[in-house]
Scaffold this active site. Structure first.
Site, PDB file in Angstrom:
ATOM      1  N   ASN A 161      46.824  33.735  45.334  1.00 18.75           N
ATOM      2  CA  ASN A 161      47.282  33.554  46.717  1.00 18.75           C
ATOM      3  C   ASN A 161      46.704  32.310  47.384  1.00 18.75           C
ATOM      4  O   ASN A 161      47.408  31.619  48.107  1.00 18.75           O
ATOM      5  CB  ASN A 161      47.025  34.820  47.546  1.00 18.75           C
ATOM      6  N   GLU A 259      35.434  40.345  45.101  1.00 14.64           N
ATOM      7  CA  GLU A 259      36.122  40.253  46.390  1.00 14.64           C
ATOM      8  C   GLU A 259      37.519  40.801  46.154  1.00 14.64           C
ATOM      9  O   GLU A 259      38.328  40.184  45.462  1.00 14.64           O
ATOM     10  CB  GLU A 259      36.126  38.794  46.852  1.00 14.64           C
ATOM     11  N   CYS A 293      44.069  38.606  51.380  1.00 13.44           N
ATOM     12  CA  CYS A 293      43.252  39.817  51.291  1.00 13.44           C
ATOM     13  C   CYS A 293      42.917  40.352  52.672  1.00 13.44           C
ATOM     14  O   CYS A 293      42.744  41.543  52.839  1.00 13.44           O
ATOM     15  CB  CYS A 293      41.996  39.556  50.481  1.00 13.44           C
ATOM     16  N   GLU A 471      30.285  36.416  49.458  1.00 19.19           N
ATOM     17  CA  GLU A 471      30.382  34.997  49.160  1.00 19.19           C
ATOM     18  C   GLU A 471      30.174  34.213  50.450  1.00 19.19           C
ATOM     19  O   GLU A 471      30.101  34.773  51.523  1.00 19.19           O
ATOM     20  CB  GLU A 471      31.769  34.676  48.589  1.00 19.19           C
TER      21      GLU A 471
HETATM   22  O1  TXE Z   1      45.900  40.443  40.513  1.00 21.96           O
HETATM   23  P1  TXE Z   1      44.769  40.632  39.434  1.00 21.96           P
HETATM   24  P2  TXE Z   1      47.466  40.463  40.379  1.00 21.96           P
HETATM   25  C1  TXE Z   1      45.887  42.314  44.904  1.00 21.96           C
HETATM   26  C2  TXE Z   1      47.255  42.440  45.528  1.00 21.96           C
HETATM   27  C3  TXE Z   1      48.157  42.224  44.375  1.00 21.96           C
HETATM   28  C4  TXE Z   1      47.399  42.934  43.294  1.00 21.96           C
HETATM   29  C5  TXE Z   1      47.753  42.541  41.883  1.00 21.96           C
HETATM   30  O2  TXE Z   1      47.414  43.732  46.032  1.00 21.96           O
HETATM   31  O3  TXE Z   1      49.419  42.777  44.590  1.00 21.96           O
HETATM   32  O4  TXE Z   1      46.053  42.610  43.537  1.00 21.96           O
HETATM   33  O5  TXE Z   1      47.796  41.135  41.771  1.00 21.96           O
HETATM   34  C6  TXE Z   1      42.829  38.147  36.058  1.00 21.96           C
HETATM   35  N1  TXE Z   1      39.976  41.116  32.971  1.00 21.96           N
HETATM   36  N2  TXE Z   1      45.319  40.997  45.046  1.00 21.96           N
HETATM   37  O6  TXE Z   1      47.955  41.335  39.289  1.00 21.96           O
HETATM   38  O7  TXE Z   1      45.207  41.424  38.272  1.00 21.96           O
HETATM   39  C7  TXE Z   1      44.193  37.557  36.281  1.00 21.96           C
HETATM   40  O8  TXE Z   1      44.627  36.848  35.153  1.00 21.96           O
HETATM   41  C8  TXE Z   1      39.723  39.885  33.457  1.00 21.96           C
HETATM   42  C9  TXE Z   1      44.320  40.843  46.057  1.00 21.96           C
HETATM   43  O9  TXE Z   1      47.890  39.072  40.348  1.00 21.96           O
HETATM   44  O10 TXE Z   1      43.599  41.118  40.197  1.00 21.96           O
HETATM   45  C10 TXE Z   1      43.916  36.670  37.498  1.00 21.96           C
HETATM   46  O11 TXE Z   1      43.257  35.474  37.109  1.00 21.96           O
HETATM   47  N3  TXE Z   1      40.578  39.217  34.245  1.00 21.96           N
HETATM   48  C11 TXE Z   1      43.710  39.540  46.093  1.00 21.96           C
HETATM   49  C12 TXE Z   1      42.929  37.514  38.305  1.00 21.96           C
HETATM   50  O12 TXE Z   1      42.360  38.420  37.368  1.00 21.96           O
HETATM   51  C13 TXE Z   1      41.746  39.803  34.561  1.00 21.96           C
HETATM   52  C14 TXE Z   1      44.309  38.397  45.452  1.00 21.96           C
HETATM   53  C15 TXE Z   1      43.547  38.288  39.460  1.00 21.96           C
HETATM   54  O13 TXE Z   1      44.543  39.130  38.942  1.00 21.96           O
HETATM   55  C16 TXE Z   1      42.073  41.088  34.064  1.00 21.96           C
HETATM   56  C17 TXE Z   1      45.273  38.702  44.436  1.00 21.96           C
HETATM   57  C18 TXE Z   1      41.120  41.752  33.260  1.00 21.96           C
HETATM   58  N4  TXE Z   1      41.333  42.988  32.776  1.00 21.96           N
HETATM   59  C19 TXE Z   1      45.746  39.966  44.276  1.00 21.96           C
HETATM   60  N5  TXE Z   1      43.298  41.423  34.542  1.00 21.96           N
HETATM   61  C20 TXE Z   1      42.638  39.208  47.034  1.00 21.96           C
HETATM   62  N6  TXE Z   1      41.552  39.982  47.082  1.00 21.96           N
HETATM   63  O14 TXE Z   1      42.727  38.198  47.721  1.00 21.96           O
HETATM   64  C21 TXE Z   1      43.734  40.394  35.296  1.00 21.96           C
HETATM   65  N7  TXE Z   1      42.800  39.408  35.308  1.00 21.96           N
END
Ligand code: TXE
Length: 499
Positions: A161, A259, A293, A471
């Site tokens: 994001n 986070e 977030c 952070e």
């Molecule tokens: O996020 P992921 P996704 C929330 C938001 C969104 C949901 C899913 O609700 O709809 O999460 O989004 C890496 N081991 N937020 O699927 O899975 C992945 O490759 C290690 C909130 O995109 O959390 C990416 O680099 N790494 C939020 C990163 O994790 C892993 C921002 C984030 O992906 C992994 C984004 C694993 N097992 C989404 N699985 C915020 N807090 O701002 C995935 N990744």
């Protein structure tokens, strides 16, 4: 523009990632970066597999142990961080354009996020240069010091994001602290981090101190977190992924900073300046198409002001222009990906099924010029209770659920009835009430008569399922250090009669 790509989107080799100062093609094939505003492929990006992770960690570990970085004096490291800030500013248009075409954020916001990333490096240059060690009170004939040392290799796993700001938020304090860093950006926004790492090399950061490996969470993220050479993980993303990473980190006994998501309440009391409040509510949920977030996704309105707030909200939300992210006057670009839009649509369907009424939006825009992109209209839903799925789970899209409340106790109970605790907004003209409610709300950040103000100088993080650790701020550098206590014996019987 990342190398490995031709102008106009036609592809040569996939965009390589960057390890040990060199561009690398990974062993796990490639994946496509898709422009969510158009549905076209930007370029293919190389994917790192387990063998690439192995090599990257080994290079980072070696770099973290040599004195070429951690052995520098803090003011010398600070100079390089300041040069990275300058390099980011010098390339701001290019970096903003990368983010825009990968996640569809409006260009003005992308530019602001580049400026924020540069400011983050500059801030941690200052922290690095000025943060000292401690002399602790002695309880005997000794001098006791507490010094702070790097963790070694830090894995920074980031979401799609706001990649530029979130990556800077992890990289700057971690390298300032003397660590080597491996960034694993989201597969949706893979290349901005590669550009920043290239800027850092030009700024004089030794090769191997900042590495970027691109790929999926499963093939690249998991082996990285599991690797014994990684001594800390800093993650921003979804709560379920954070839990999976935290579980591995617990087995490995390494620290994590997580986070995670939010379902933040934005609270409007009847005595608030309603025009200012609604303006803040609209920005708080629809900026970035709700993919933040800290998005204020649950709007609590004191019942006596409900009609007045809903009328204003409808006007403001309907006036927001949805469109391609580099067009003048556009306030909301597309969602970051097509699968993500489907997820948002499913949440709105669930809200309808649970009795929700759509006050504004509730679907894709009618404009046929936007039909190729992952656009979704700003959406306001009334008629739900806080128990509805759309009020309990993070939608991460432009969807606002409006919930009335009667008094302060009712409000605090409802606002805190959430597994999340990231942020909260309070709109009122009564500052004593504002501070009372701020104290009662379970959240890491509370805004009073403002929303989404974020400063690199101020710690940030979540209560409950919104995360672990804080952070930013001076303590944001300590997050990437471990303390070492040194006792220097001063007993004259041992020291001898050296006078
Ligand atoms: O996020 P992921 P996704 C929330 C938001 C969104 C949901 C899913 O609700 O709809 O999460 O989004 C890496 N081991 N937020 O699927 O899975 C992945 O490759 C290690 C909130 O995109 O959390 C990416 O680099 N790494 C939020 C990163 O994790 C892993 C921002 C984030 O992906 C992994 C984004 C694993 N097992 C989404 N699985 C915020 N807090 O701002 C995935 N990744």
């Amino acid at each position: 523009m990342p190398s490995g790509r031709e102008a106009g989107g036609s592809m040569t080799k996939p965009v390589p990632f960057l390890v040990g100062g060199e561009r690398v093609q990974g062993s796990a094939g490639s994946f496509d970066s898709v422009n969510p505003a158009t549905g076209t492929v930007n370029y293919a990006v190389s994917a790192a597999g387990a063998s690439d992770v192995e090599r990257c960690v080994s290079i980072a570990r070696e770099a973290s142990r040599t004195p070429s970085w951690k052995g520098l004096h803090p003011h010398e490291r600070a100079q390089i961080l300041a040069r990275i800030a300058d390099g980011i500013r010098a390339r701001s248009e290019g970096l903003a354009a990368i983010q825009m075409r990968e996640n569809g954020k409006v260009m003005a916001e992308c530019r602001a996020q580049v400026a924020s990333a540069a400011a983050t490096f500059r801030y941690y240059a200052s922290v690095c240069e000025t943060l000292g060690s401690e002399v602790t009170p002695a309880r005997g004939d000794y001098l006791s010091l507490t010094v702070y040392e790097p963790m070694g290799v830090v894995a920074a796993i980031t979401p799609w994001n706001s990649p530029l700001t979130m990556e800077a938020q992890k990289i700057a304090p971690a390298i300032a602290a003397g660590n080597a860093v491996i960034v694993k950006p989201s597969e949706v926004t893979p290349t901005a981090a590669i550009e920043v790492a290239a800027i850092a090399l030009e700024a004089g950061l030794p090769p191997g101190i900042l590495n970027v490996i691109t790929g999926t969470g499963r093939d690249t993220g998991v082996p990285l977190v599991r690797h014994p050479g990684v001594r800390m993980v800093s993650f921003t993303g979804g709560t379920e992924t954070g839990r999976a990473i935290g579980t591995i980190a617990a087995e490995r006994l390494i620290p994590v900073a997580l986070e995670l998501g939010g379902k933040s309440p934005n609270i409007v009391f009847a005595d608030a300046d309603l025009e200012a409040a609604v303006d803040g509510v609209v920005g708080g949920i629809f900026e970035g198409s709700g993919q933040s977030c800290v998005a204020g996704s649950r709007l609590f309105v004191q019942r006596t002001a409900l009609d007045a707030v809903l009328a204003r909200l409808k006007d403001h939300a309907e006036a927001l222009r949805v469109g391609v992210p580099d067009a003048a006057g556009v306030r909301m670009g597309p969602l970051a990906s097509f699968p993500h839009r489907e997820k948002v649509e499913a949440y709105v369907a669930s809200a309808r099924a649970e009795g929700g009424e759509i006050l504004v939006g509730g679907g894709r825009p009618d404009d046929t010029a936007l039909a190729g992109g992952a656009f979704y209209r700003p959406t306001v839903i009334t008629g739900l209770t806080n128990a509805a799925r759309a009020c309990r789970e993070e939608i991460f899209g432009p969807v606002l659920c409006v919930l009335p409340f009667d008094d302060e106790d009712d409000l605090v109970a409802q606002a805190n009835d959430s597994s999340y605790g990231l942020a909260c907004g309070i709109w009122t003209s009564d500052y004593r009430r504002a501070l009372r409610v701020a104290g009662a709300i379970e959240a890491g950040t509370v805004w009073i008569n403002t929303y989404k103000q974020l400063s690199i100088a101020t710690p940030f993080g979540g209560f409950k399922d919104s995360g672990i650790g804080r952070e930013k701020g001076v303590s944001g550098m300590r997050l990437y250090q471990q303390s070492k206590s040194i006792y220097l014996g001063l007993d004259e019987r041992v020291m001898g009669a050296g006078r």
